[in-house]
Enzyme design. Structure first.
Site, PDB file in Angstrom:
ATOM      1  N   SER A  21       1.135  -1.837  -0.250  1.00  0.00           N
ATOM      2  CA  SER A  21       0.347  -0.083   0.017  1.00  0.00           C
ATOM      3  C   SER A  21       1.091   1.026  -0.300  1.00  0.00           C
ATOM      4  O   SER A  21       0.532   2.410  -0.223  1.00  0.00           O
ATOM      5  CB  SER A  21      -1.138   0.208   1.129  1.00  0.00           C
ATOM      6  N   GLY A  75      -4.689  -1.709  -0.717  1.00  0.00           N
ATOM      7  CA  GLY A  75      -3.703  -1.736  -1.485  1.00  0.00           C
ATOM      8  C   GLY A  75      -3.292   0.215  -2.417  1.00  0.00           C
ATOM      9  O   GLY A  75      -3.685   0.535  -1.585  1.00  0.00           O
ATOM     10  N   GLY A 127      -3.044   3.653  -3.583  1.00  0.00           N
ATOM     11  CA  GLY A 127      -3.133   4.548  -4.851  1.00  0.00           C
ATOM     12  C   GLY A 127      -5.043   5.100  -4.080  1.00  0.00           C
ATOM     13  O   GLY A 127      -5.506   4.632  -3.431  1.00  0.00           O
ATOM     14  N   CYS A 182      -9.591  -1.835   3.664  1.00  0.00           N
ATOM     15  CA  CYS A 182      -8.752  -0.627   3.175  1.00  0.00           C
ATOM     16  C   CYS A 182      -9.221  -0.024   1.718  1.00  0.00           C
ATOM     17  O   CYS A 182     -10.203   0.558   1.567  1.00  0.00           O
ATOM     18  CB  CYS A 182      -7.447  -0.599   3.373  1.00  0.00           C
ATOM     19  N   ASN A 229      -3.804   2.702   7.386  1.00  0.00           N
ATOM     20  CA  ASN A 229      -2.694   2.880   6.314  1.00  0.00           C
ATOM     21  C   ASN A 229      -3.692   4.019   5.125  1.00  0.00           C
ATOM     22  O   ASN A 229      -3.783   2.536   4.371  1.00  0.00           O
ATOM     23  CB  ASN A 229      -1.897   1.983   5.435  1.00  0.00           C
ATOM     24  N   HIS A 288      -6.847  -2.246   8.853  1.00  0.00           N
ATOM     25  CA  HIS A 288      -6.409  -3.157   9.187  1.00  0.00           C
ATOM     26  C   HIS A 288      -6.657  -4.417  10.346  1.00  0.00           C
ATOM     27  O   HIS A 288      -5.785  -4.122  10.542  1.00  0.00           O
ATOM     28  CB  HIS A 288      -4.795  -2.856   8.673  1.00  0.00           C
ATOM     29  N   GLU A 313      -5.824  -7.069   9.555  1.00  0.00           N
ATOM     30  CA  GLU A 313      -4.656  -8.284   9.114  1.00  0.00           C
ATOM     31  C   GLU A 313      -3.215  -7.662  10.423  1.00  0.00           C
ATOM     32  O   GLU A 313      -2.368  -8.517  10.855  1.00  0.00           O
ATOM     33  CB  GLU A 313      -3.853  -8.471   7.885  1.00  0.00           C
TER      34      GLU A 313
END
Lengths: 383, 462
Positions: A47, A246, A248, A273, A315, A357, A359
């Protein structure tokens, strides 16, 4: 003694430090992360593709680099900016220093810069593009930096070069980080994998920990390219699909939006995300760019149905516009710091998404339960 | 730019404690390990409760404190902290709740005594913050081990023996060194760390006779392991956060109060950091604490250290839980100062039913207490020993705390924080590079642990 290195920001400000890692130049969107541990995970998180990452915590590299903490095959950031890097890591698992790790993969770093000053600038001005170069770099200019005049000249050239590079928001970074071919996650686990729980992870820039956690929950896990069509994915007979995080701007990624549009309702979907943003867009919501994003390990998120607060790893530089949700789609989680949408569900469709996140890696593991909730949805759907 | 503004649960939805008058127990006289930090905590508690419109009654035996000053609490009793006196205070004031978690171990012990004397039922007054059972379990080694086992949290491997023969047999199996802890002796009398067979024979037989039930616990020695602690908060809705973690420069074997401590941890990977963070949250939840809690862990040392210790066993868990303080502790005071997160204040508000997401963050003025501080600096604490006032005192640093004070320094790098802290010790201009002229005469002085930091300084100078 290392060479001097510079970070030049789009607004013309220049920060001088020492070069470490690879002595090369690099450009990207300059963002800051406030986590105090987990630099290896940050560096290898796809990311961060296309971004120069600043850590606000000043002491980086203390525990070195080890074989366990990779979140993808390689370093993904475009550059790394720290207050101080440790040349003498202290950890039993460490196999190399941060410097060696960056150097081995050709990623430029700057150490000894005032990261607090840069962060304050980004917080007040918003994130912007930046350019890293050092005295030994032959780009942008092989100038001996002895006088302030030539420093100025060099930074002028860096700035000129920066104006010539593509803007972060104009590039599809997913295509450069996604897997070329589908692959299974065959890392042995104590739990046997069940074919009935075959989960596809659409690789928009996934972190290995998503695969580890699903596999650890008894799923047969397979990663598929972001460019796979809905038909490609459904032909693999998935019990559920995870849309990964990911890099962008989701507004650029129309091909993924239309793929997801064709998947919704056919199989339970969890979006994380970028996956959350893509799913929201595919149901007609808008996304927008945050001023300086959320990146760190201490973001409080409230589950609106229970009132419970979770500390989350985040993030992201874009968010779903809470006012644009179509009927049926509702916010389930909200960020307590700025009130932005952190999670969605649909009244009728089997979808569950979160902006943060679950994870972790790096960050708090408080939200791993969301994978269980998703798998319940998968098992209910099958029944 | 849009926001989802509503927060689903507002104050009225939750079960409030309904307390309108609270008795706060102070920490009493200043003793080693329990000093001005508890005056600070008690003062914050009184102020925080009064902000909530609660009438605050303070009981403390030490008049030389800020909390007993005019204007801090509504009613102040400067009286001995005994059950008899508490009985009279409670009878006269009739509070709804008693808040004992800010008065150090003194406060908790008095709370247990009050409960044992039946005063809670007699006056239908509730204990706030930490359940009675939790207070008992954290103090009693046997109950604590059982509690950890029930939670599935690892404690250092140990075995109870009641004869010398049995002890020798187990020692053969476990190998030395071992920590020996006689059962039911005051303050661990008759126990200690044994490294040699000779020490083993002497201490175990001494321990067996010192124990009223002729029982000693043989425990794996974790000396030399990393010592890490976490400061955790939990509210009545089960929301949990960690305020910060700290890593001791001095490993296991040196009392935390006598250790040089760094916040945040310096040598833990994110996986290790999160493993211990998750364990801390599981523990505070299992203990049912509403307020602050301090959890201490031991983590295997760097292989180089492990080799130096001559460790001869394989740990059966990735970490061990060493201690839990189910209250605002000395470390909480440090964590508060290090992060700016007002632990005592937030803990007091939680004790009377506020949720973390209902308490404003006084630092940012915008956000809430439901977050975790992210530092962009490093904090070093160094204990201050009073050896200059007791020249003949034993300067050995052990598991018994001897420091009477501490200094804390904040800097952007570790070295600068350490140097600042050393200079703040006010030891006649000593810096990290200080050397004692006497060392040349008698180098055994160098090996004194209270001098260790200067010892490190010397070894860096070559």
């Amino acid at each position: 003694m290392s060479n001097d290195a510079y970070l030049v920001l789009e607004d013309g400000s220049v920060y001088r430090g020492e070069a470490f890692g690879a002595e090369t130049s690099g450009y990207g969107e300059v963002v800051f992360n406030t986590g105090m541990t987990g630099y290896q995970e940050v560096l290898t998180d796809p990311s961060y593709a296309g971004q120069i990452v600043i850590l606000t915590y000043p002491l980086v590299g203390n525990y070195g680099i080890n074989a366990m903490d990779f979140e993808s095959r390689r370093i993904q950031v475009a550059g790394f900016v720290v207050r101080e890097h440790s040349e003498h890591p202290s950890h039993g698992l460490s196999t190399s220093t941060l410097h060696e790790f960056l150097a081995s993969q050709g990623i430029p770093g700057i150490t000894g810069v005032d990261t607090r000053a840069i962060t304050r600038r980004l917080r007040s001005q918003g994130v912007m593009m930046g350019y890293i170069y050092s005295d030994s770099t032959d780009t942008p200019a092989p100038l001996p930096v002895t006088s302030s005049k030539s420093t100025e000249a060099a930074s002028e050239q860096a700035l000129a070069r920066l104006r010539g590079v593509p803007k972060y928001g104009d590039v599809d970074f997913v295509k450069s980080v996604t897997t070329g071919e589908p692959y299974g996650w065959d890392v042995p686990s104590d739990v046997p994998a069940s074919k009935h729980d075959r989960i596809l992870v659409a690789d928009f820039g996934l972190k290995y920990n998503i695969l580890r956690l699903l596999r650890g929950r008894g799923c047969e896990v397979m990663a598929v390219p972001a460019t796979a069509s809905a038909g490609d994915m459904m032909s693999l007979n998935p019990a559920g699909i995870v849309l990964s995080p990911g890099p962008g701007d989701p507004a650029l990624l129309e091909y993924m939006v239309s793929t997801v549009h064709n998947l919704i309702g056919r199989v339970p979907i969890m979006g994380i995300c970028l996956g959350h943003q893509i799913l929201a867009r595919s149901l007609g919501s808008d996304t927008f760019k945050l001023k300086f994003g959320h990146r760190g390990a201490n973001h409080p998120v409230q589950d609106l149905s229970t009132g419970r607060v979770y500390i989350t790893a985040q993030n992201h530089g874009y968010a779903v516009d809470g006012d644009s949700l179509p009927s049926g789609l509702e916010a389930t989680h909200v960020n307590l710091n700025d009130g932005t949408v952190e999670g969605l569900r649909h009244r009728d469709l089997p979808v569950l998404t979160i902006q943060y996140h679950s994870e972790a890696s790096p960050g708090p593991r408080d939200s791993e339960y969301l994978f269980d909730r998703f798998l319940e949805m998968v098992r209910d759907n099958r029944a | 730019m849009t926001k989802v503004a509503q927060r689903s649960l507002q104050a009225g939805d939750r079960m409030g404690t309904g307390a309108s008058k609270v008795l706060v127990i102070g920490s009493g006289p200043i003793v080693i390990g329990q000093a001005a930090e508890f005056d600070y905590a008690g003062t914050q508690a009184c102020k925080a409760l009064r902000e909530e419109g609660i009438t605050t009654v303070l009981a403390n035996s030490n008049p030389a404190t800020i909390m007993t000053d005019r204007g801090i609490a509504d009613v102040v009793y400067i009286e001995p902290l005994t059950v008899e006196v508490m009985d009279r205070i409670i009878a006269r004031e009739r509070p709804d709740g008693i808040l004992p978690t800010l008065g150090g171990q003194t406060g908790l012990n008095l709370a247990v005594a009050i409960a044992d004397a039946g005063l809670l039922d007699k006056y239908s007054v509730r204990l706030l913050g930490t359940p009675l059972e939790t207070i008992r379990s954290a103090e009693d080694r046997e109950l604590f081990s059982k509690l950890l086992a029930d939670m599935g949290e690892p404690a250092p491997p140990s075995i109870t023996v009641s004869s010398m023969d049995e002890a020798r047999k187990m020692a053969q199996e476990m190998g030395l060194p071992l920590a020996v802890r006689p059962a039911y002796t005051l303050g661990g009398t008759g126990g200690g760390l044994v490294r040699t067979t000779k020490e083993f024979e002497a201490i175990v037989s001494g321990g067996l006779s010192a124990s009223p039930i002729h029982q000693v616990l043989l425990e794996r020695s974790l000396e030399g392991w990393k010592e890490i602690e976490y400061e955790v908060m939990r509210d009545s809705s089960d929301n949990c956060i960690t305020v910060c973690n700290m890593e001791n420069l001095d490993p296991m074997g040196v009392h935390t109060g006598d250790s040089i401590t760094v916040a945040p941890s310096q040598t833990l990977t994110d996986k290790e950091y999160q493993m211990l963070r998750s364990a801390s949250l599981r523990i505070i939840r299992a203990l049912g604490i509403e307020g602050g809690c301090n959890v201490q862990f031991a983590l295997p040392p760097h292989p180089v250290v492990d080799k130096a210790i001559g460790s001869n066993w394989e740990p059966n868990a990735p970490y061990y839980v060493i201690e839990v303080n189910p209250r605002v502790s000395r470390s909480s005071a440090l964590a508060s100062k290090a992060t700016g997160y007002p632990i005592a204040r937030v803990a007091s508000k939680i004790a009377v039913g506020k949720r973390l997401d209902e308490i404003p963050n006084v630092v940012t003025q915008k956000t809430l207490a439901a977050f975790e501080p992210a530092l962009d600096y490093c904090v070093v604490k160094i204990p201050r020993w009073p050896f200059d006032k007791f020249p003949a005192g034993d300067r050995g640093i052990t598991t018994q705390m001897k420091a009477t004070g501490e200094v804390m320094a904040i800097e952007r790098c570790f070295e600068a924080a350490l140097q600042k802290a050393v200079r703040s010790l006010e030891m006649a201009g000593r810096s990290l590079m200080w050397e004692d002229p006497d060392w040349r005469r008698d180098d055994s002085l160098l090996s004194q642990p209270s001098q260790a930091i200067f010892d490190y300084g010397q070894s860096c100078m070559v």
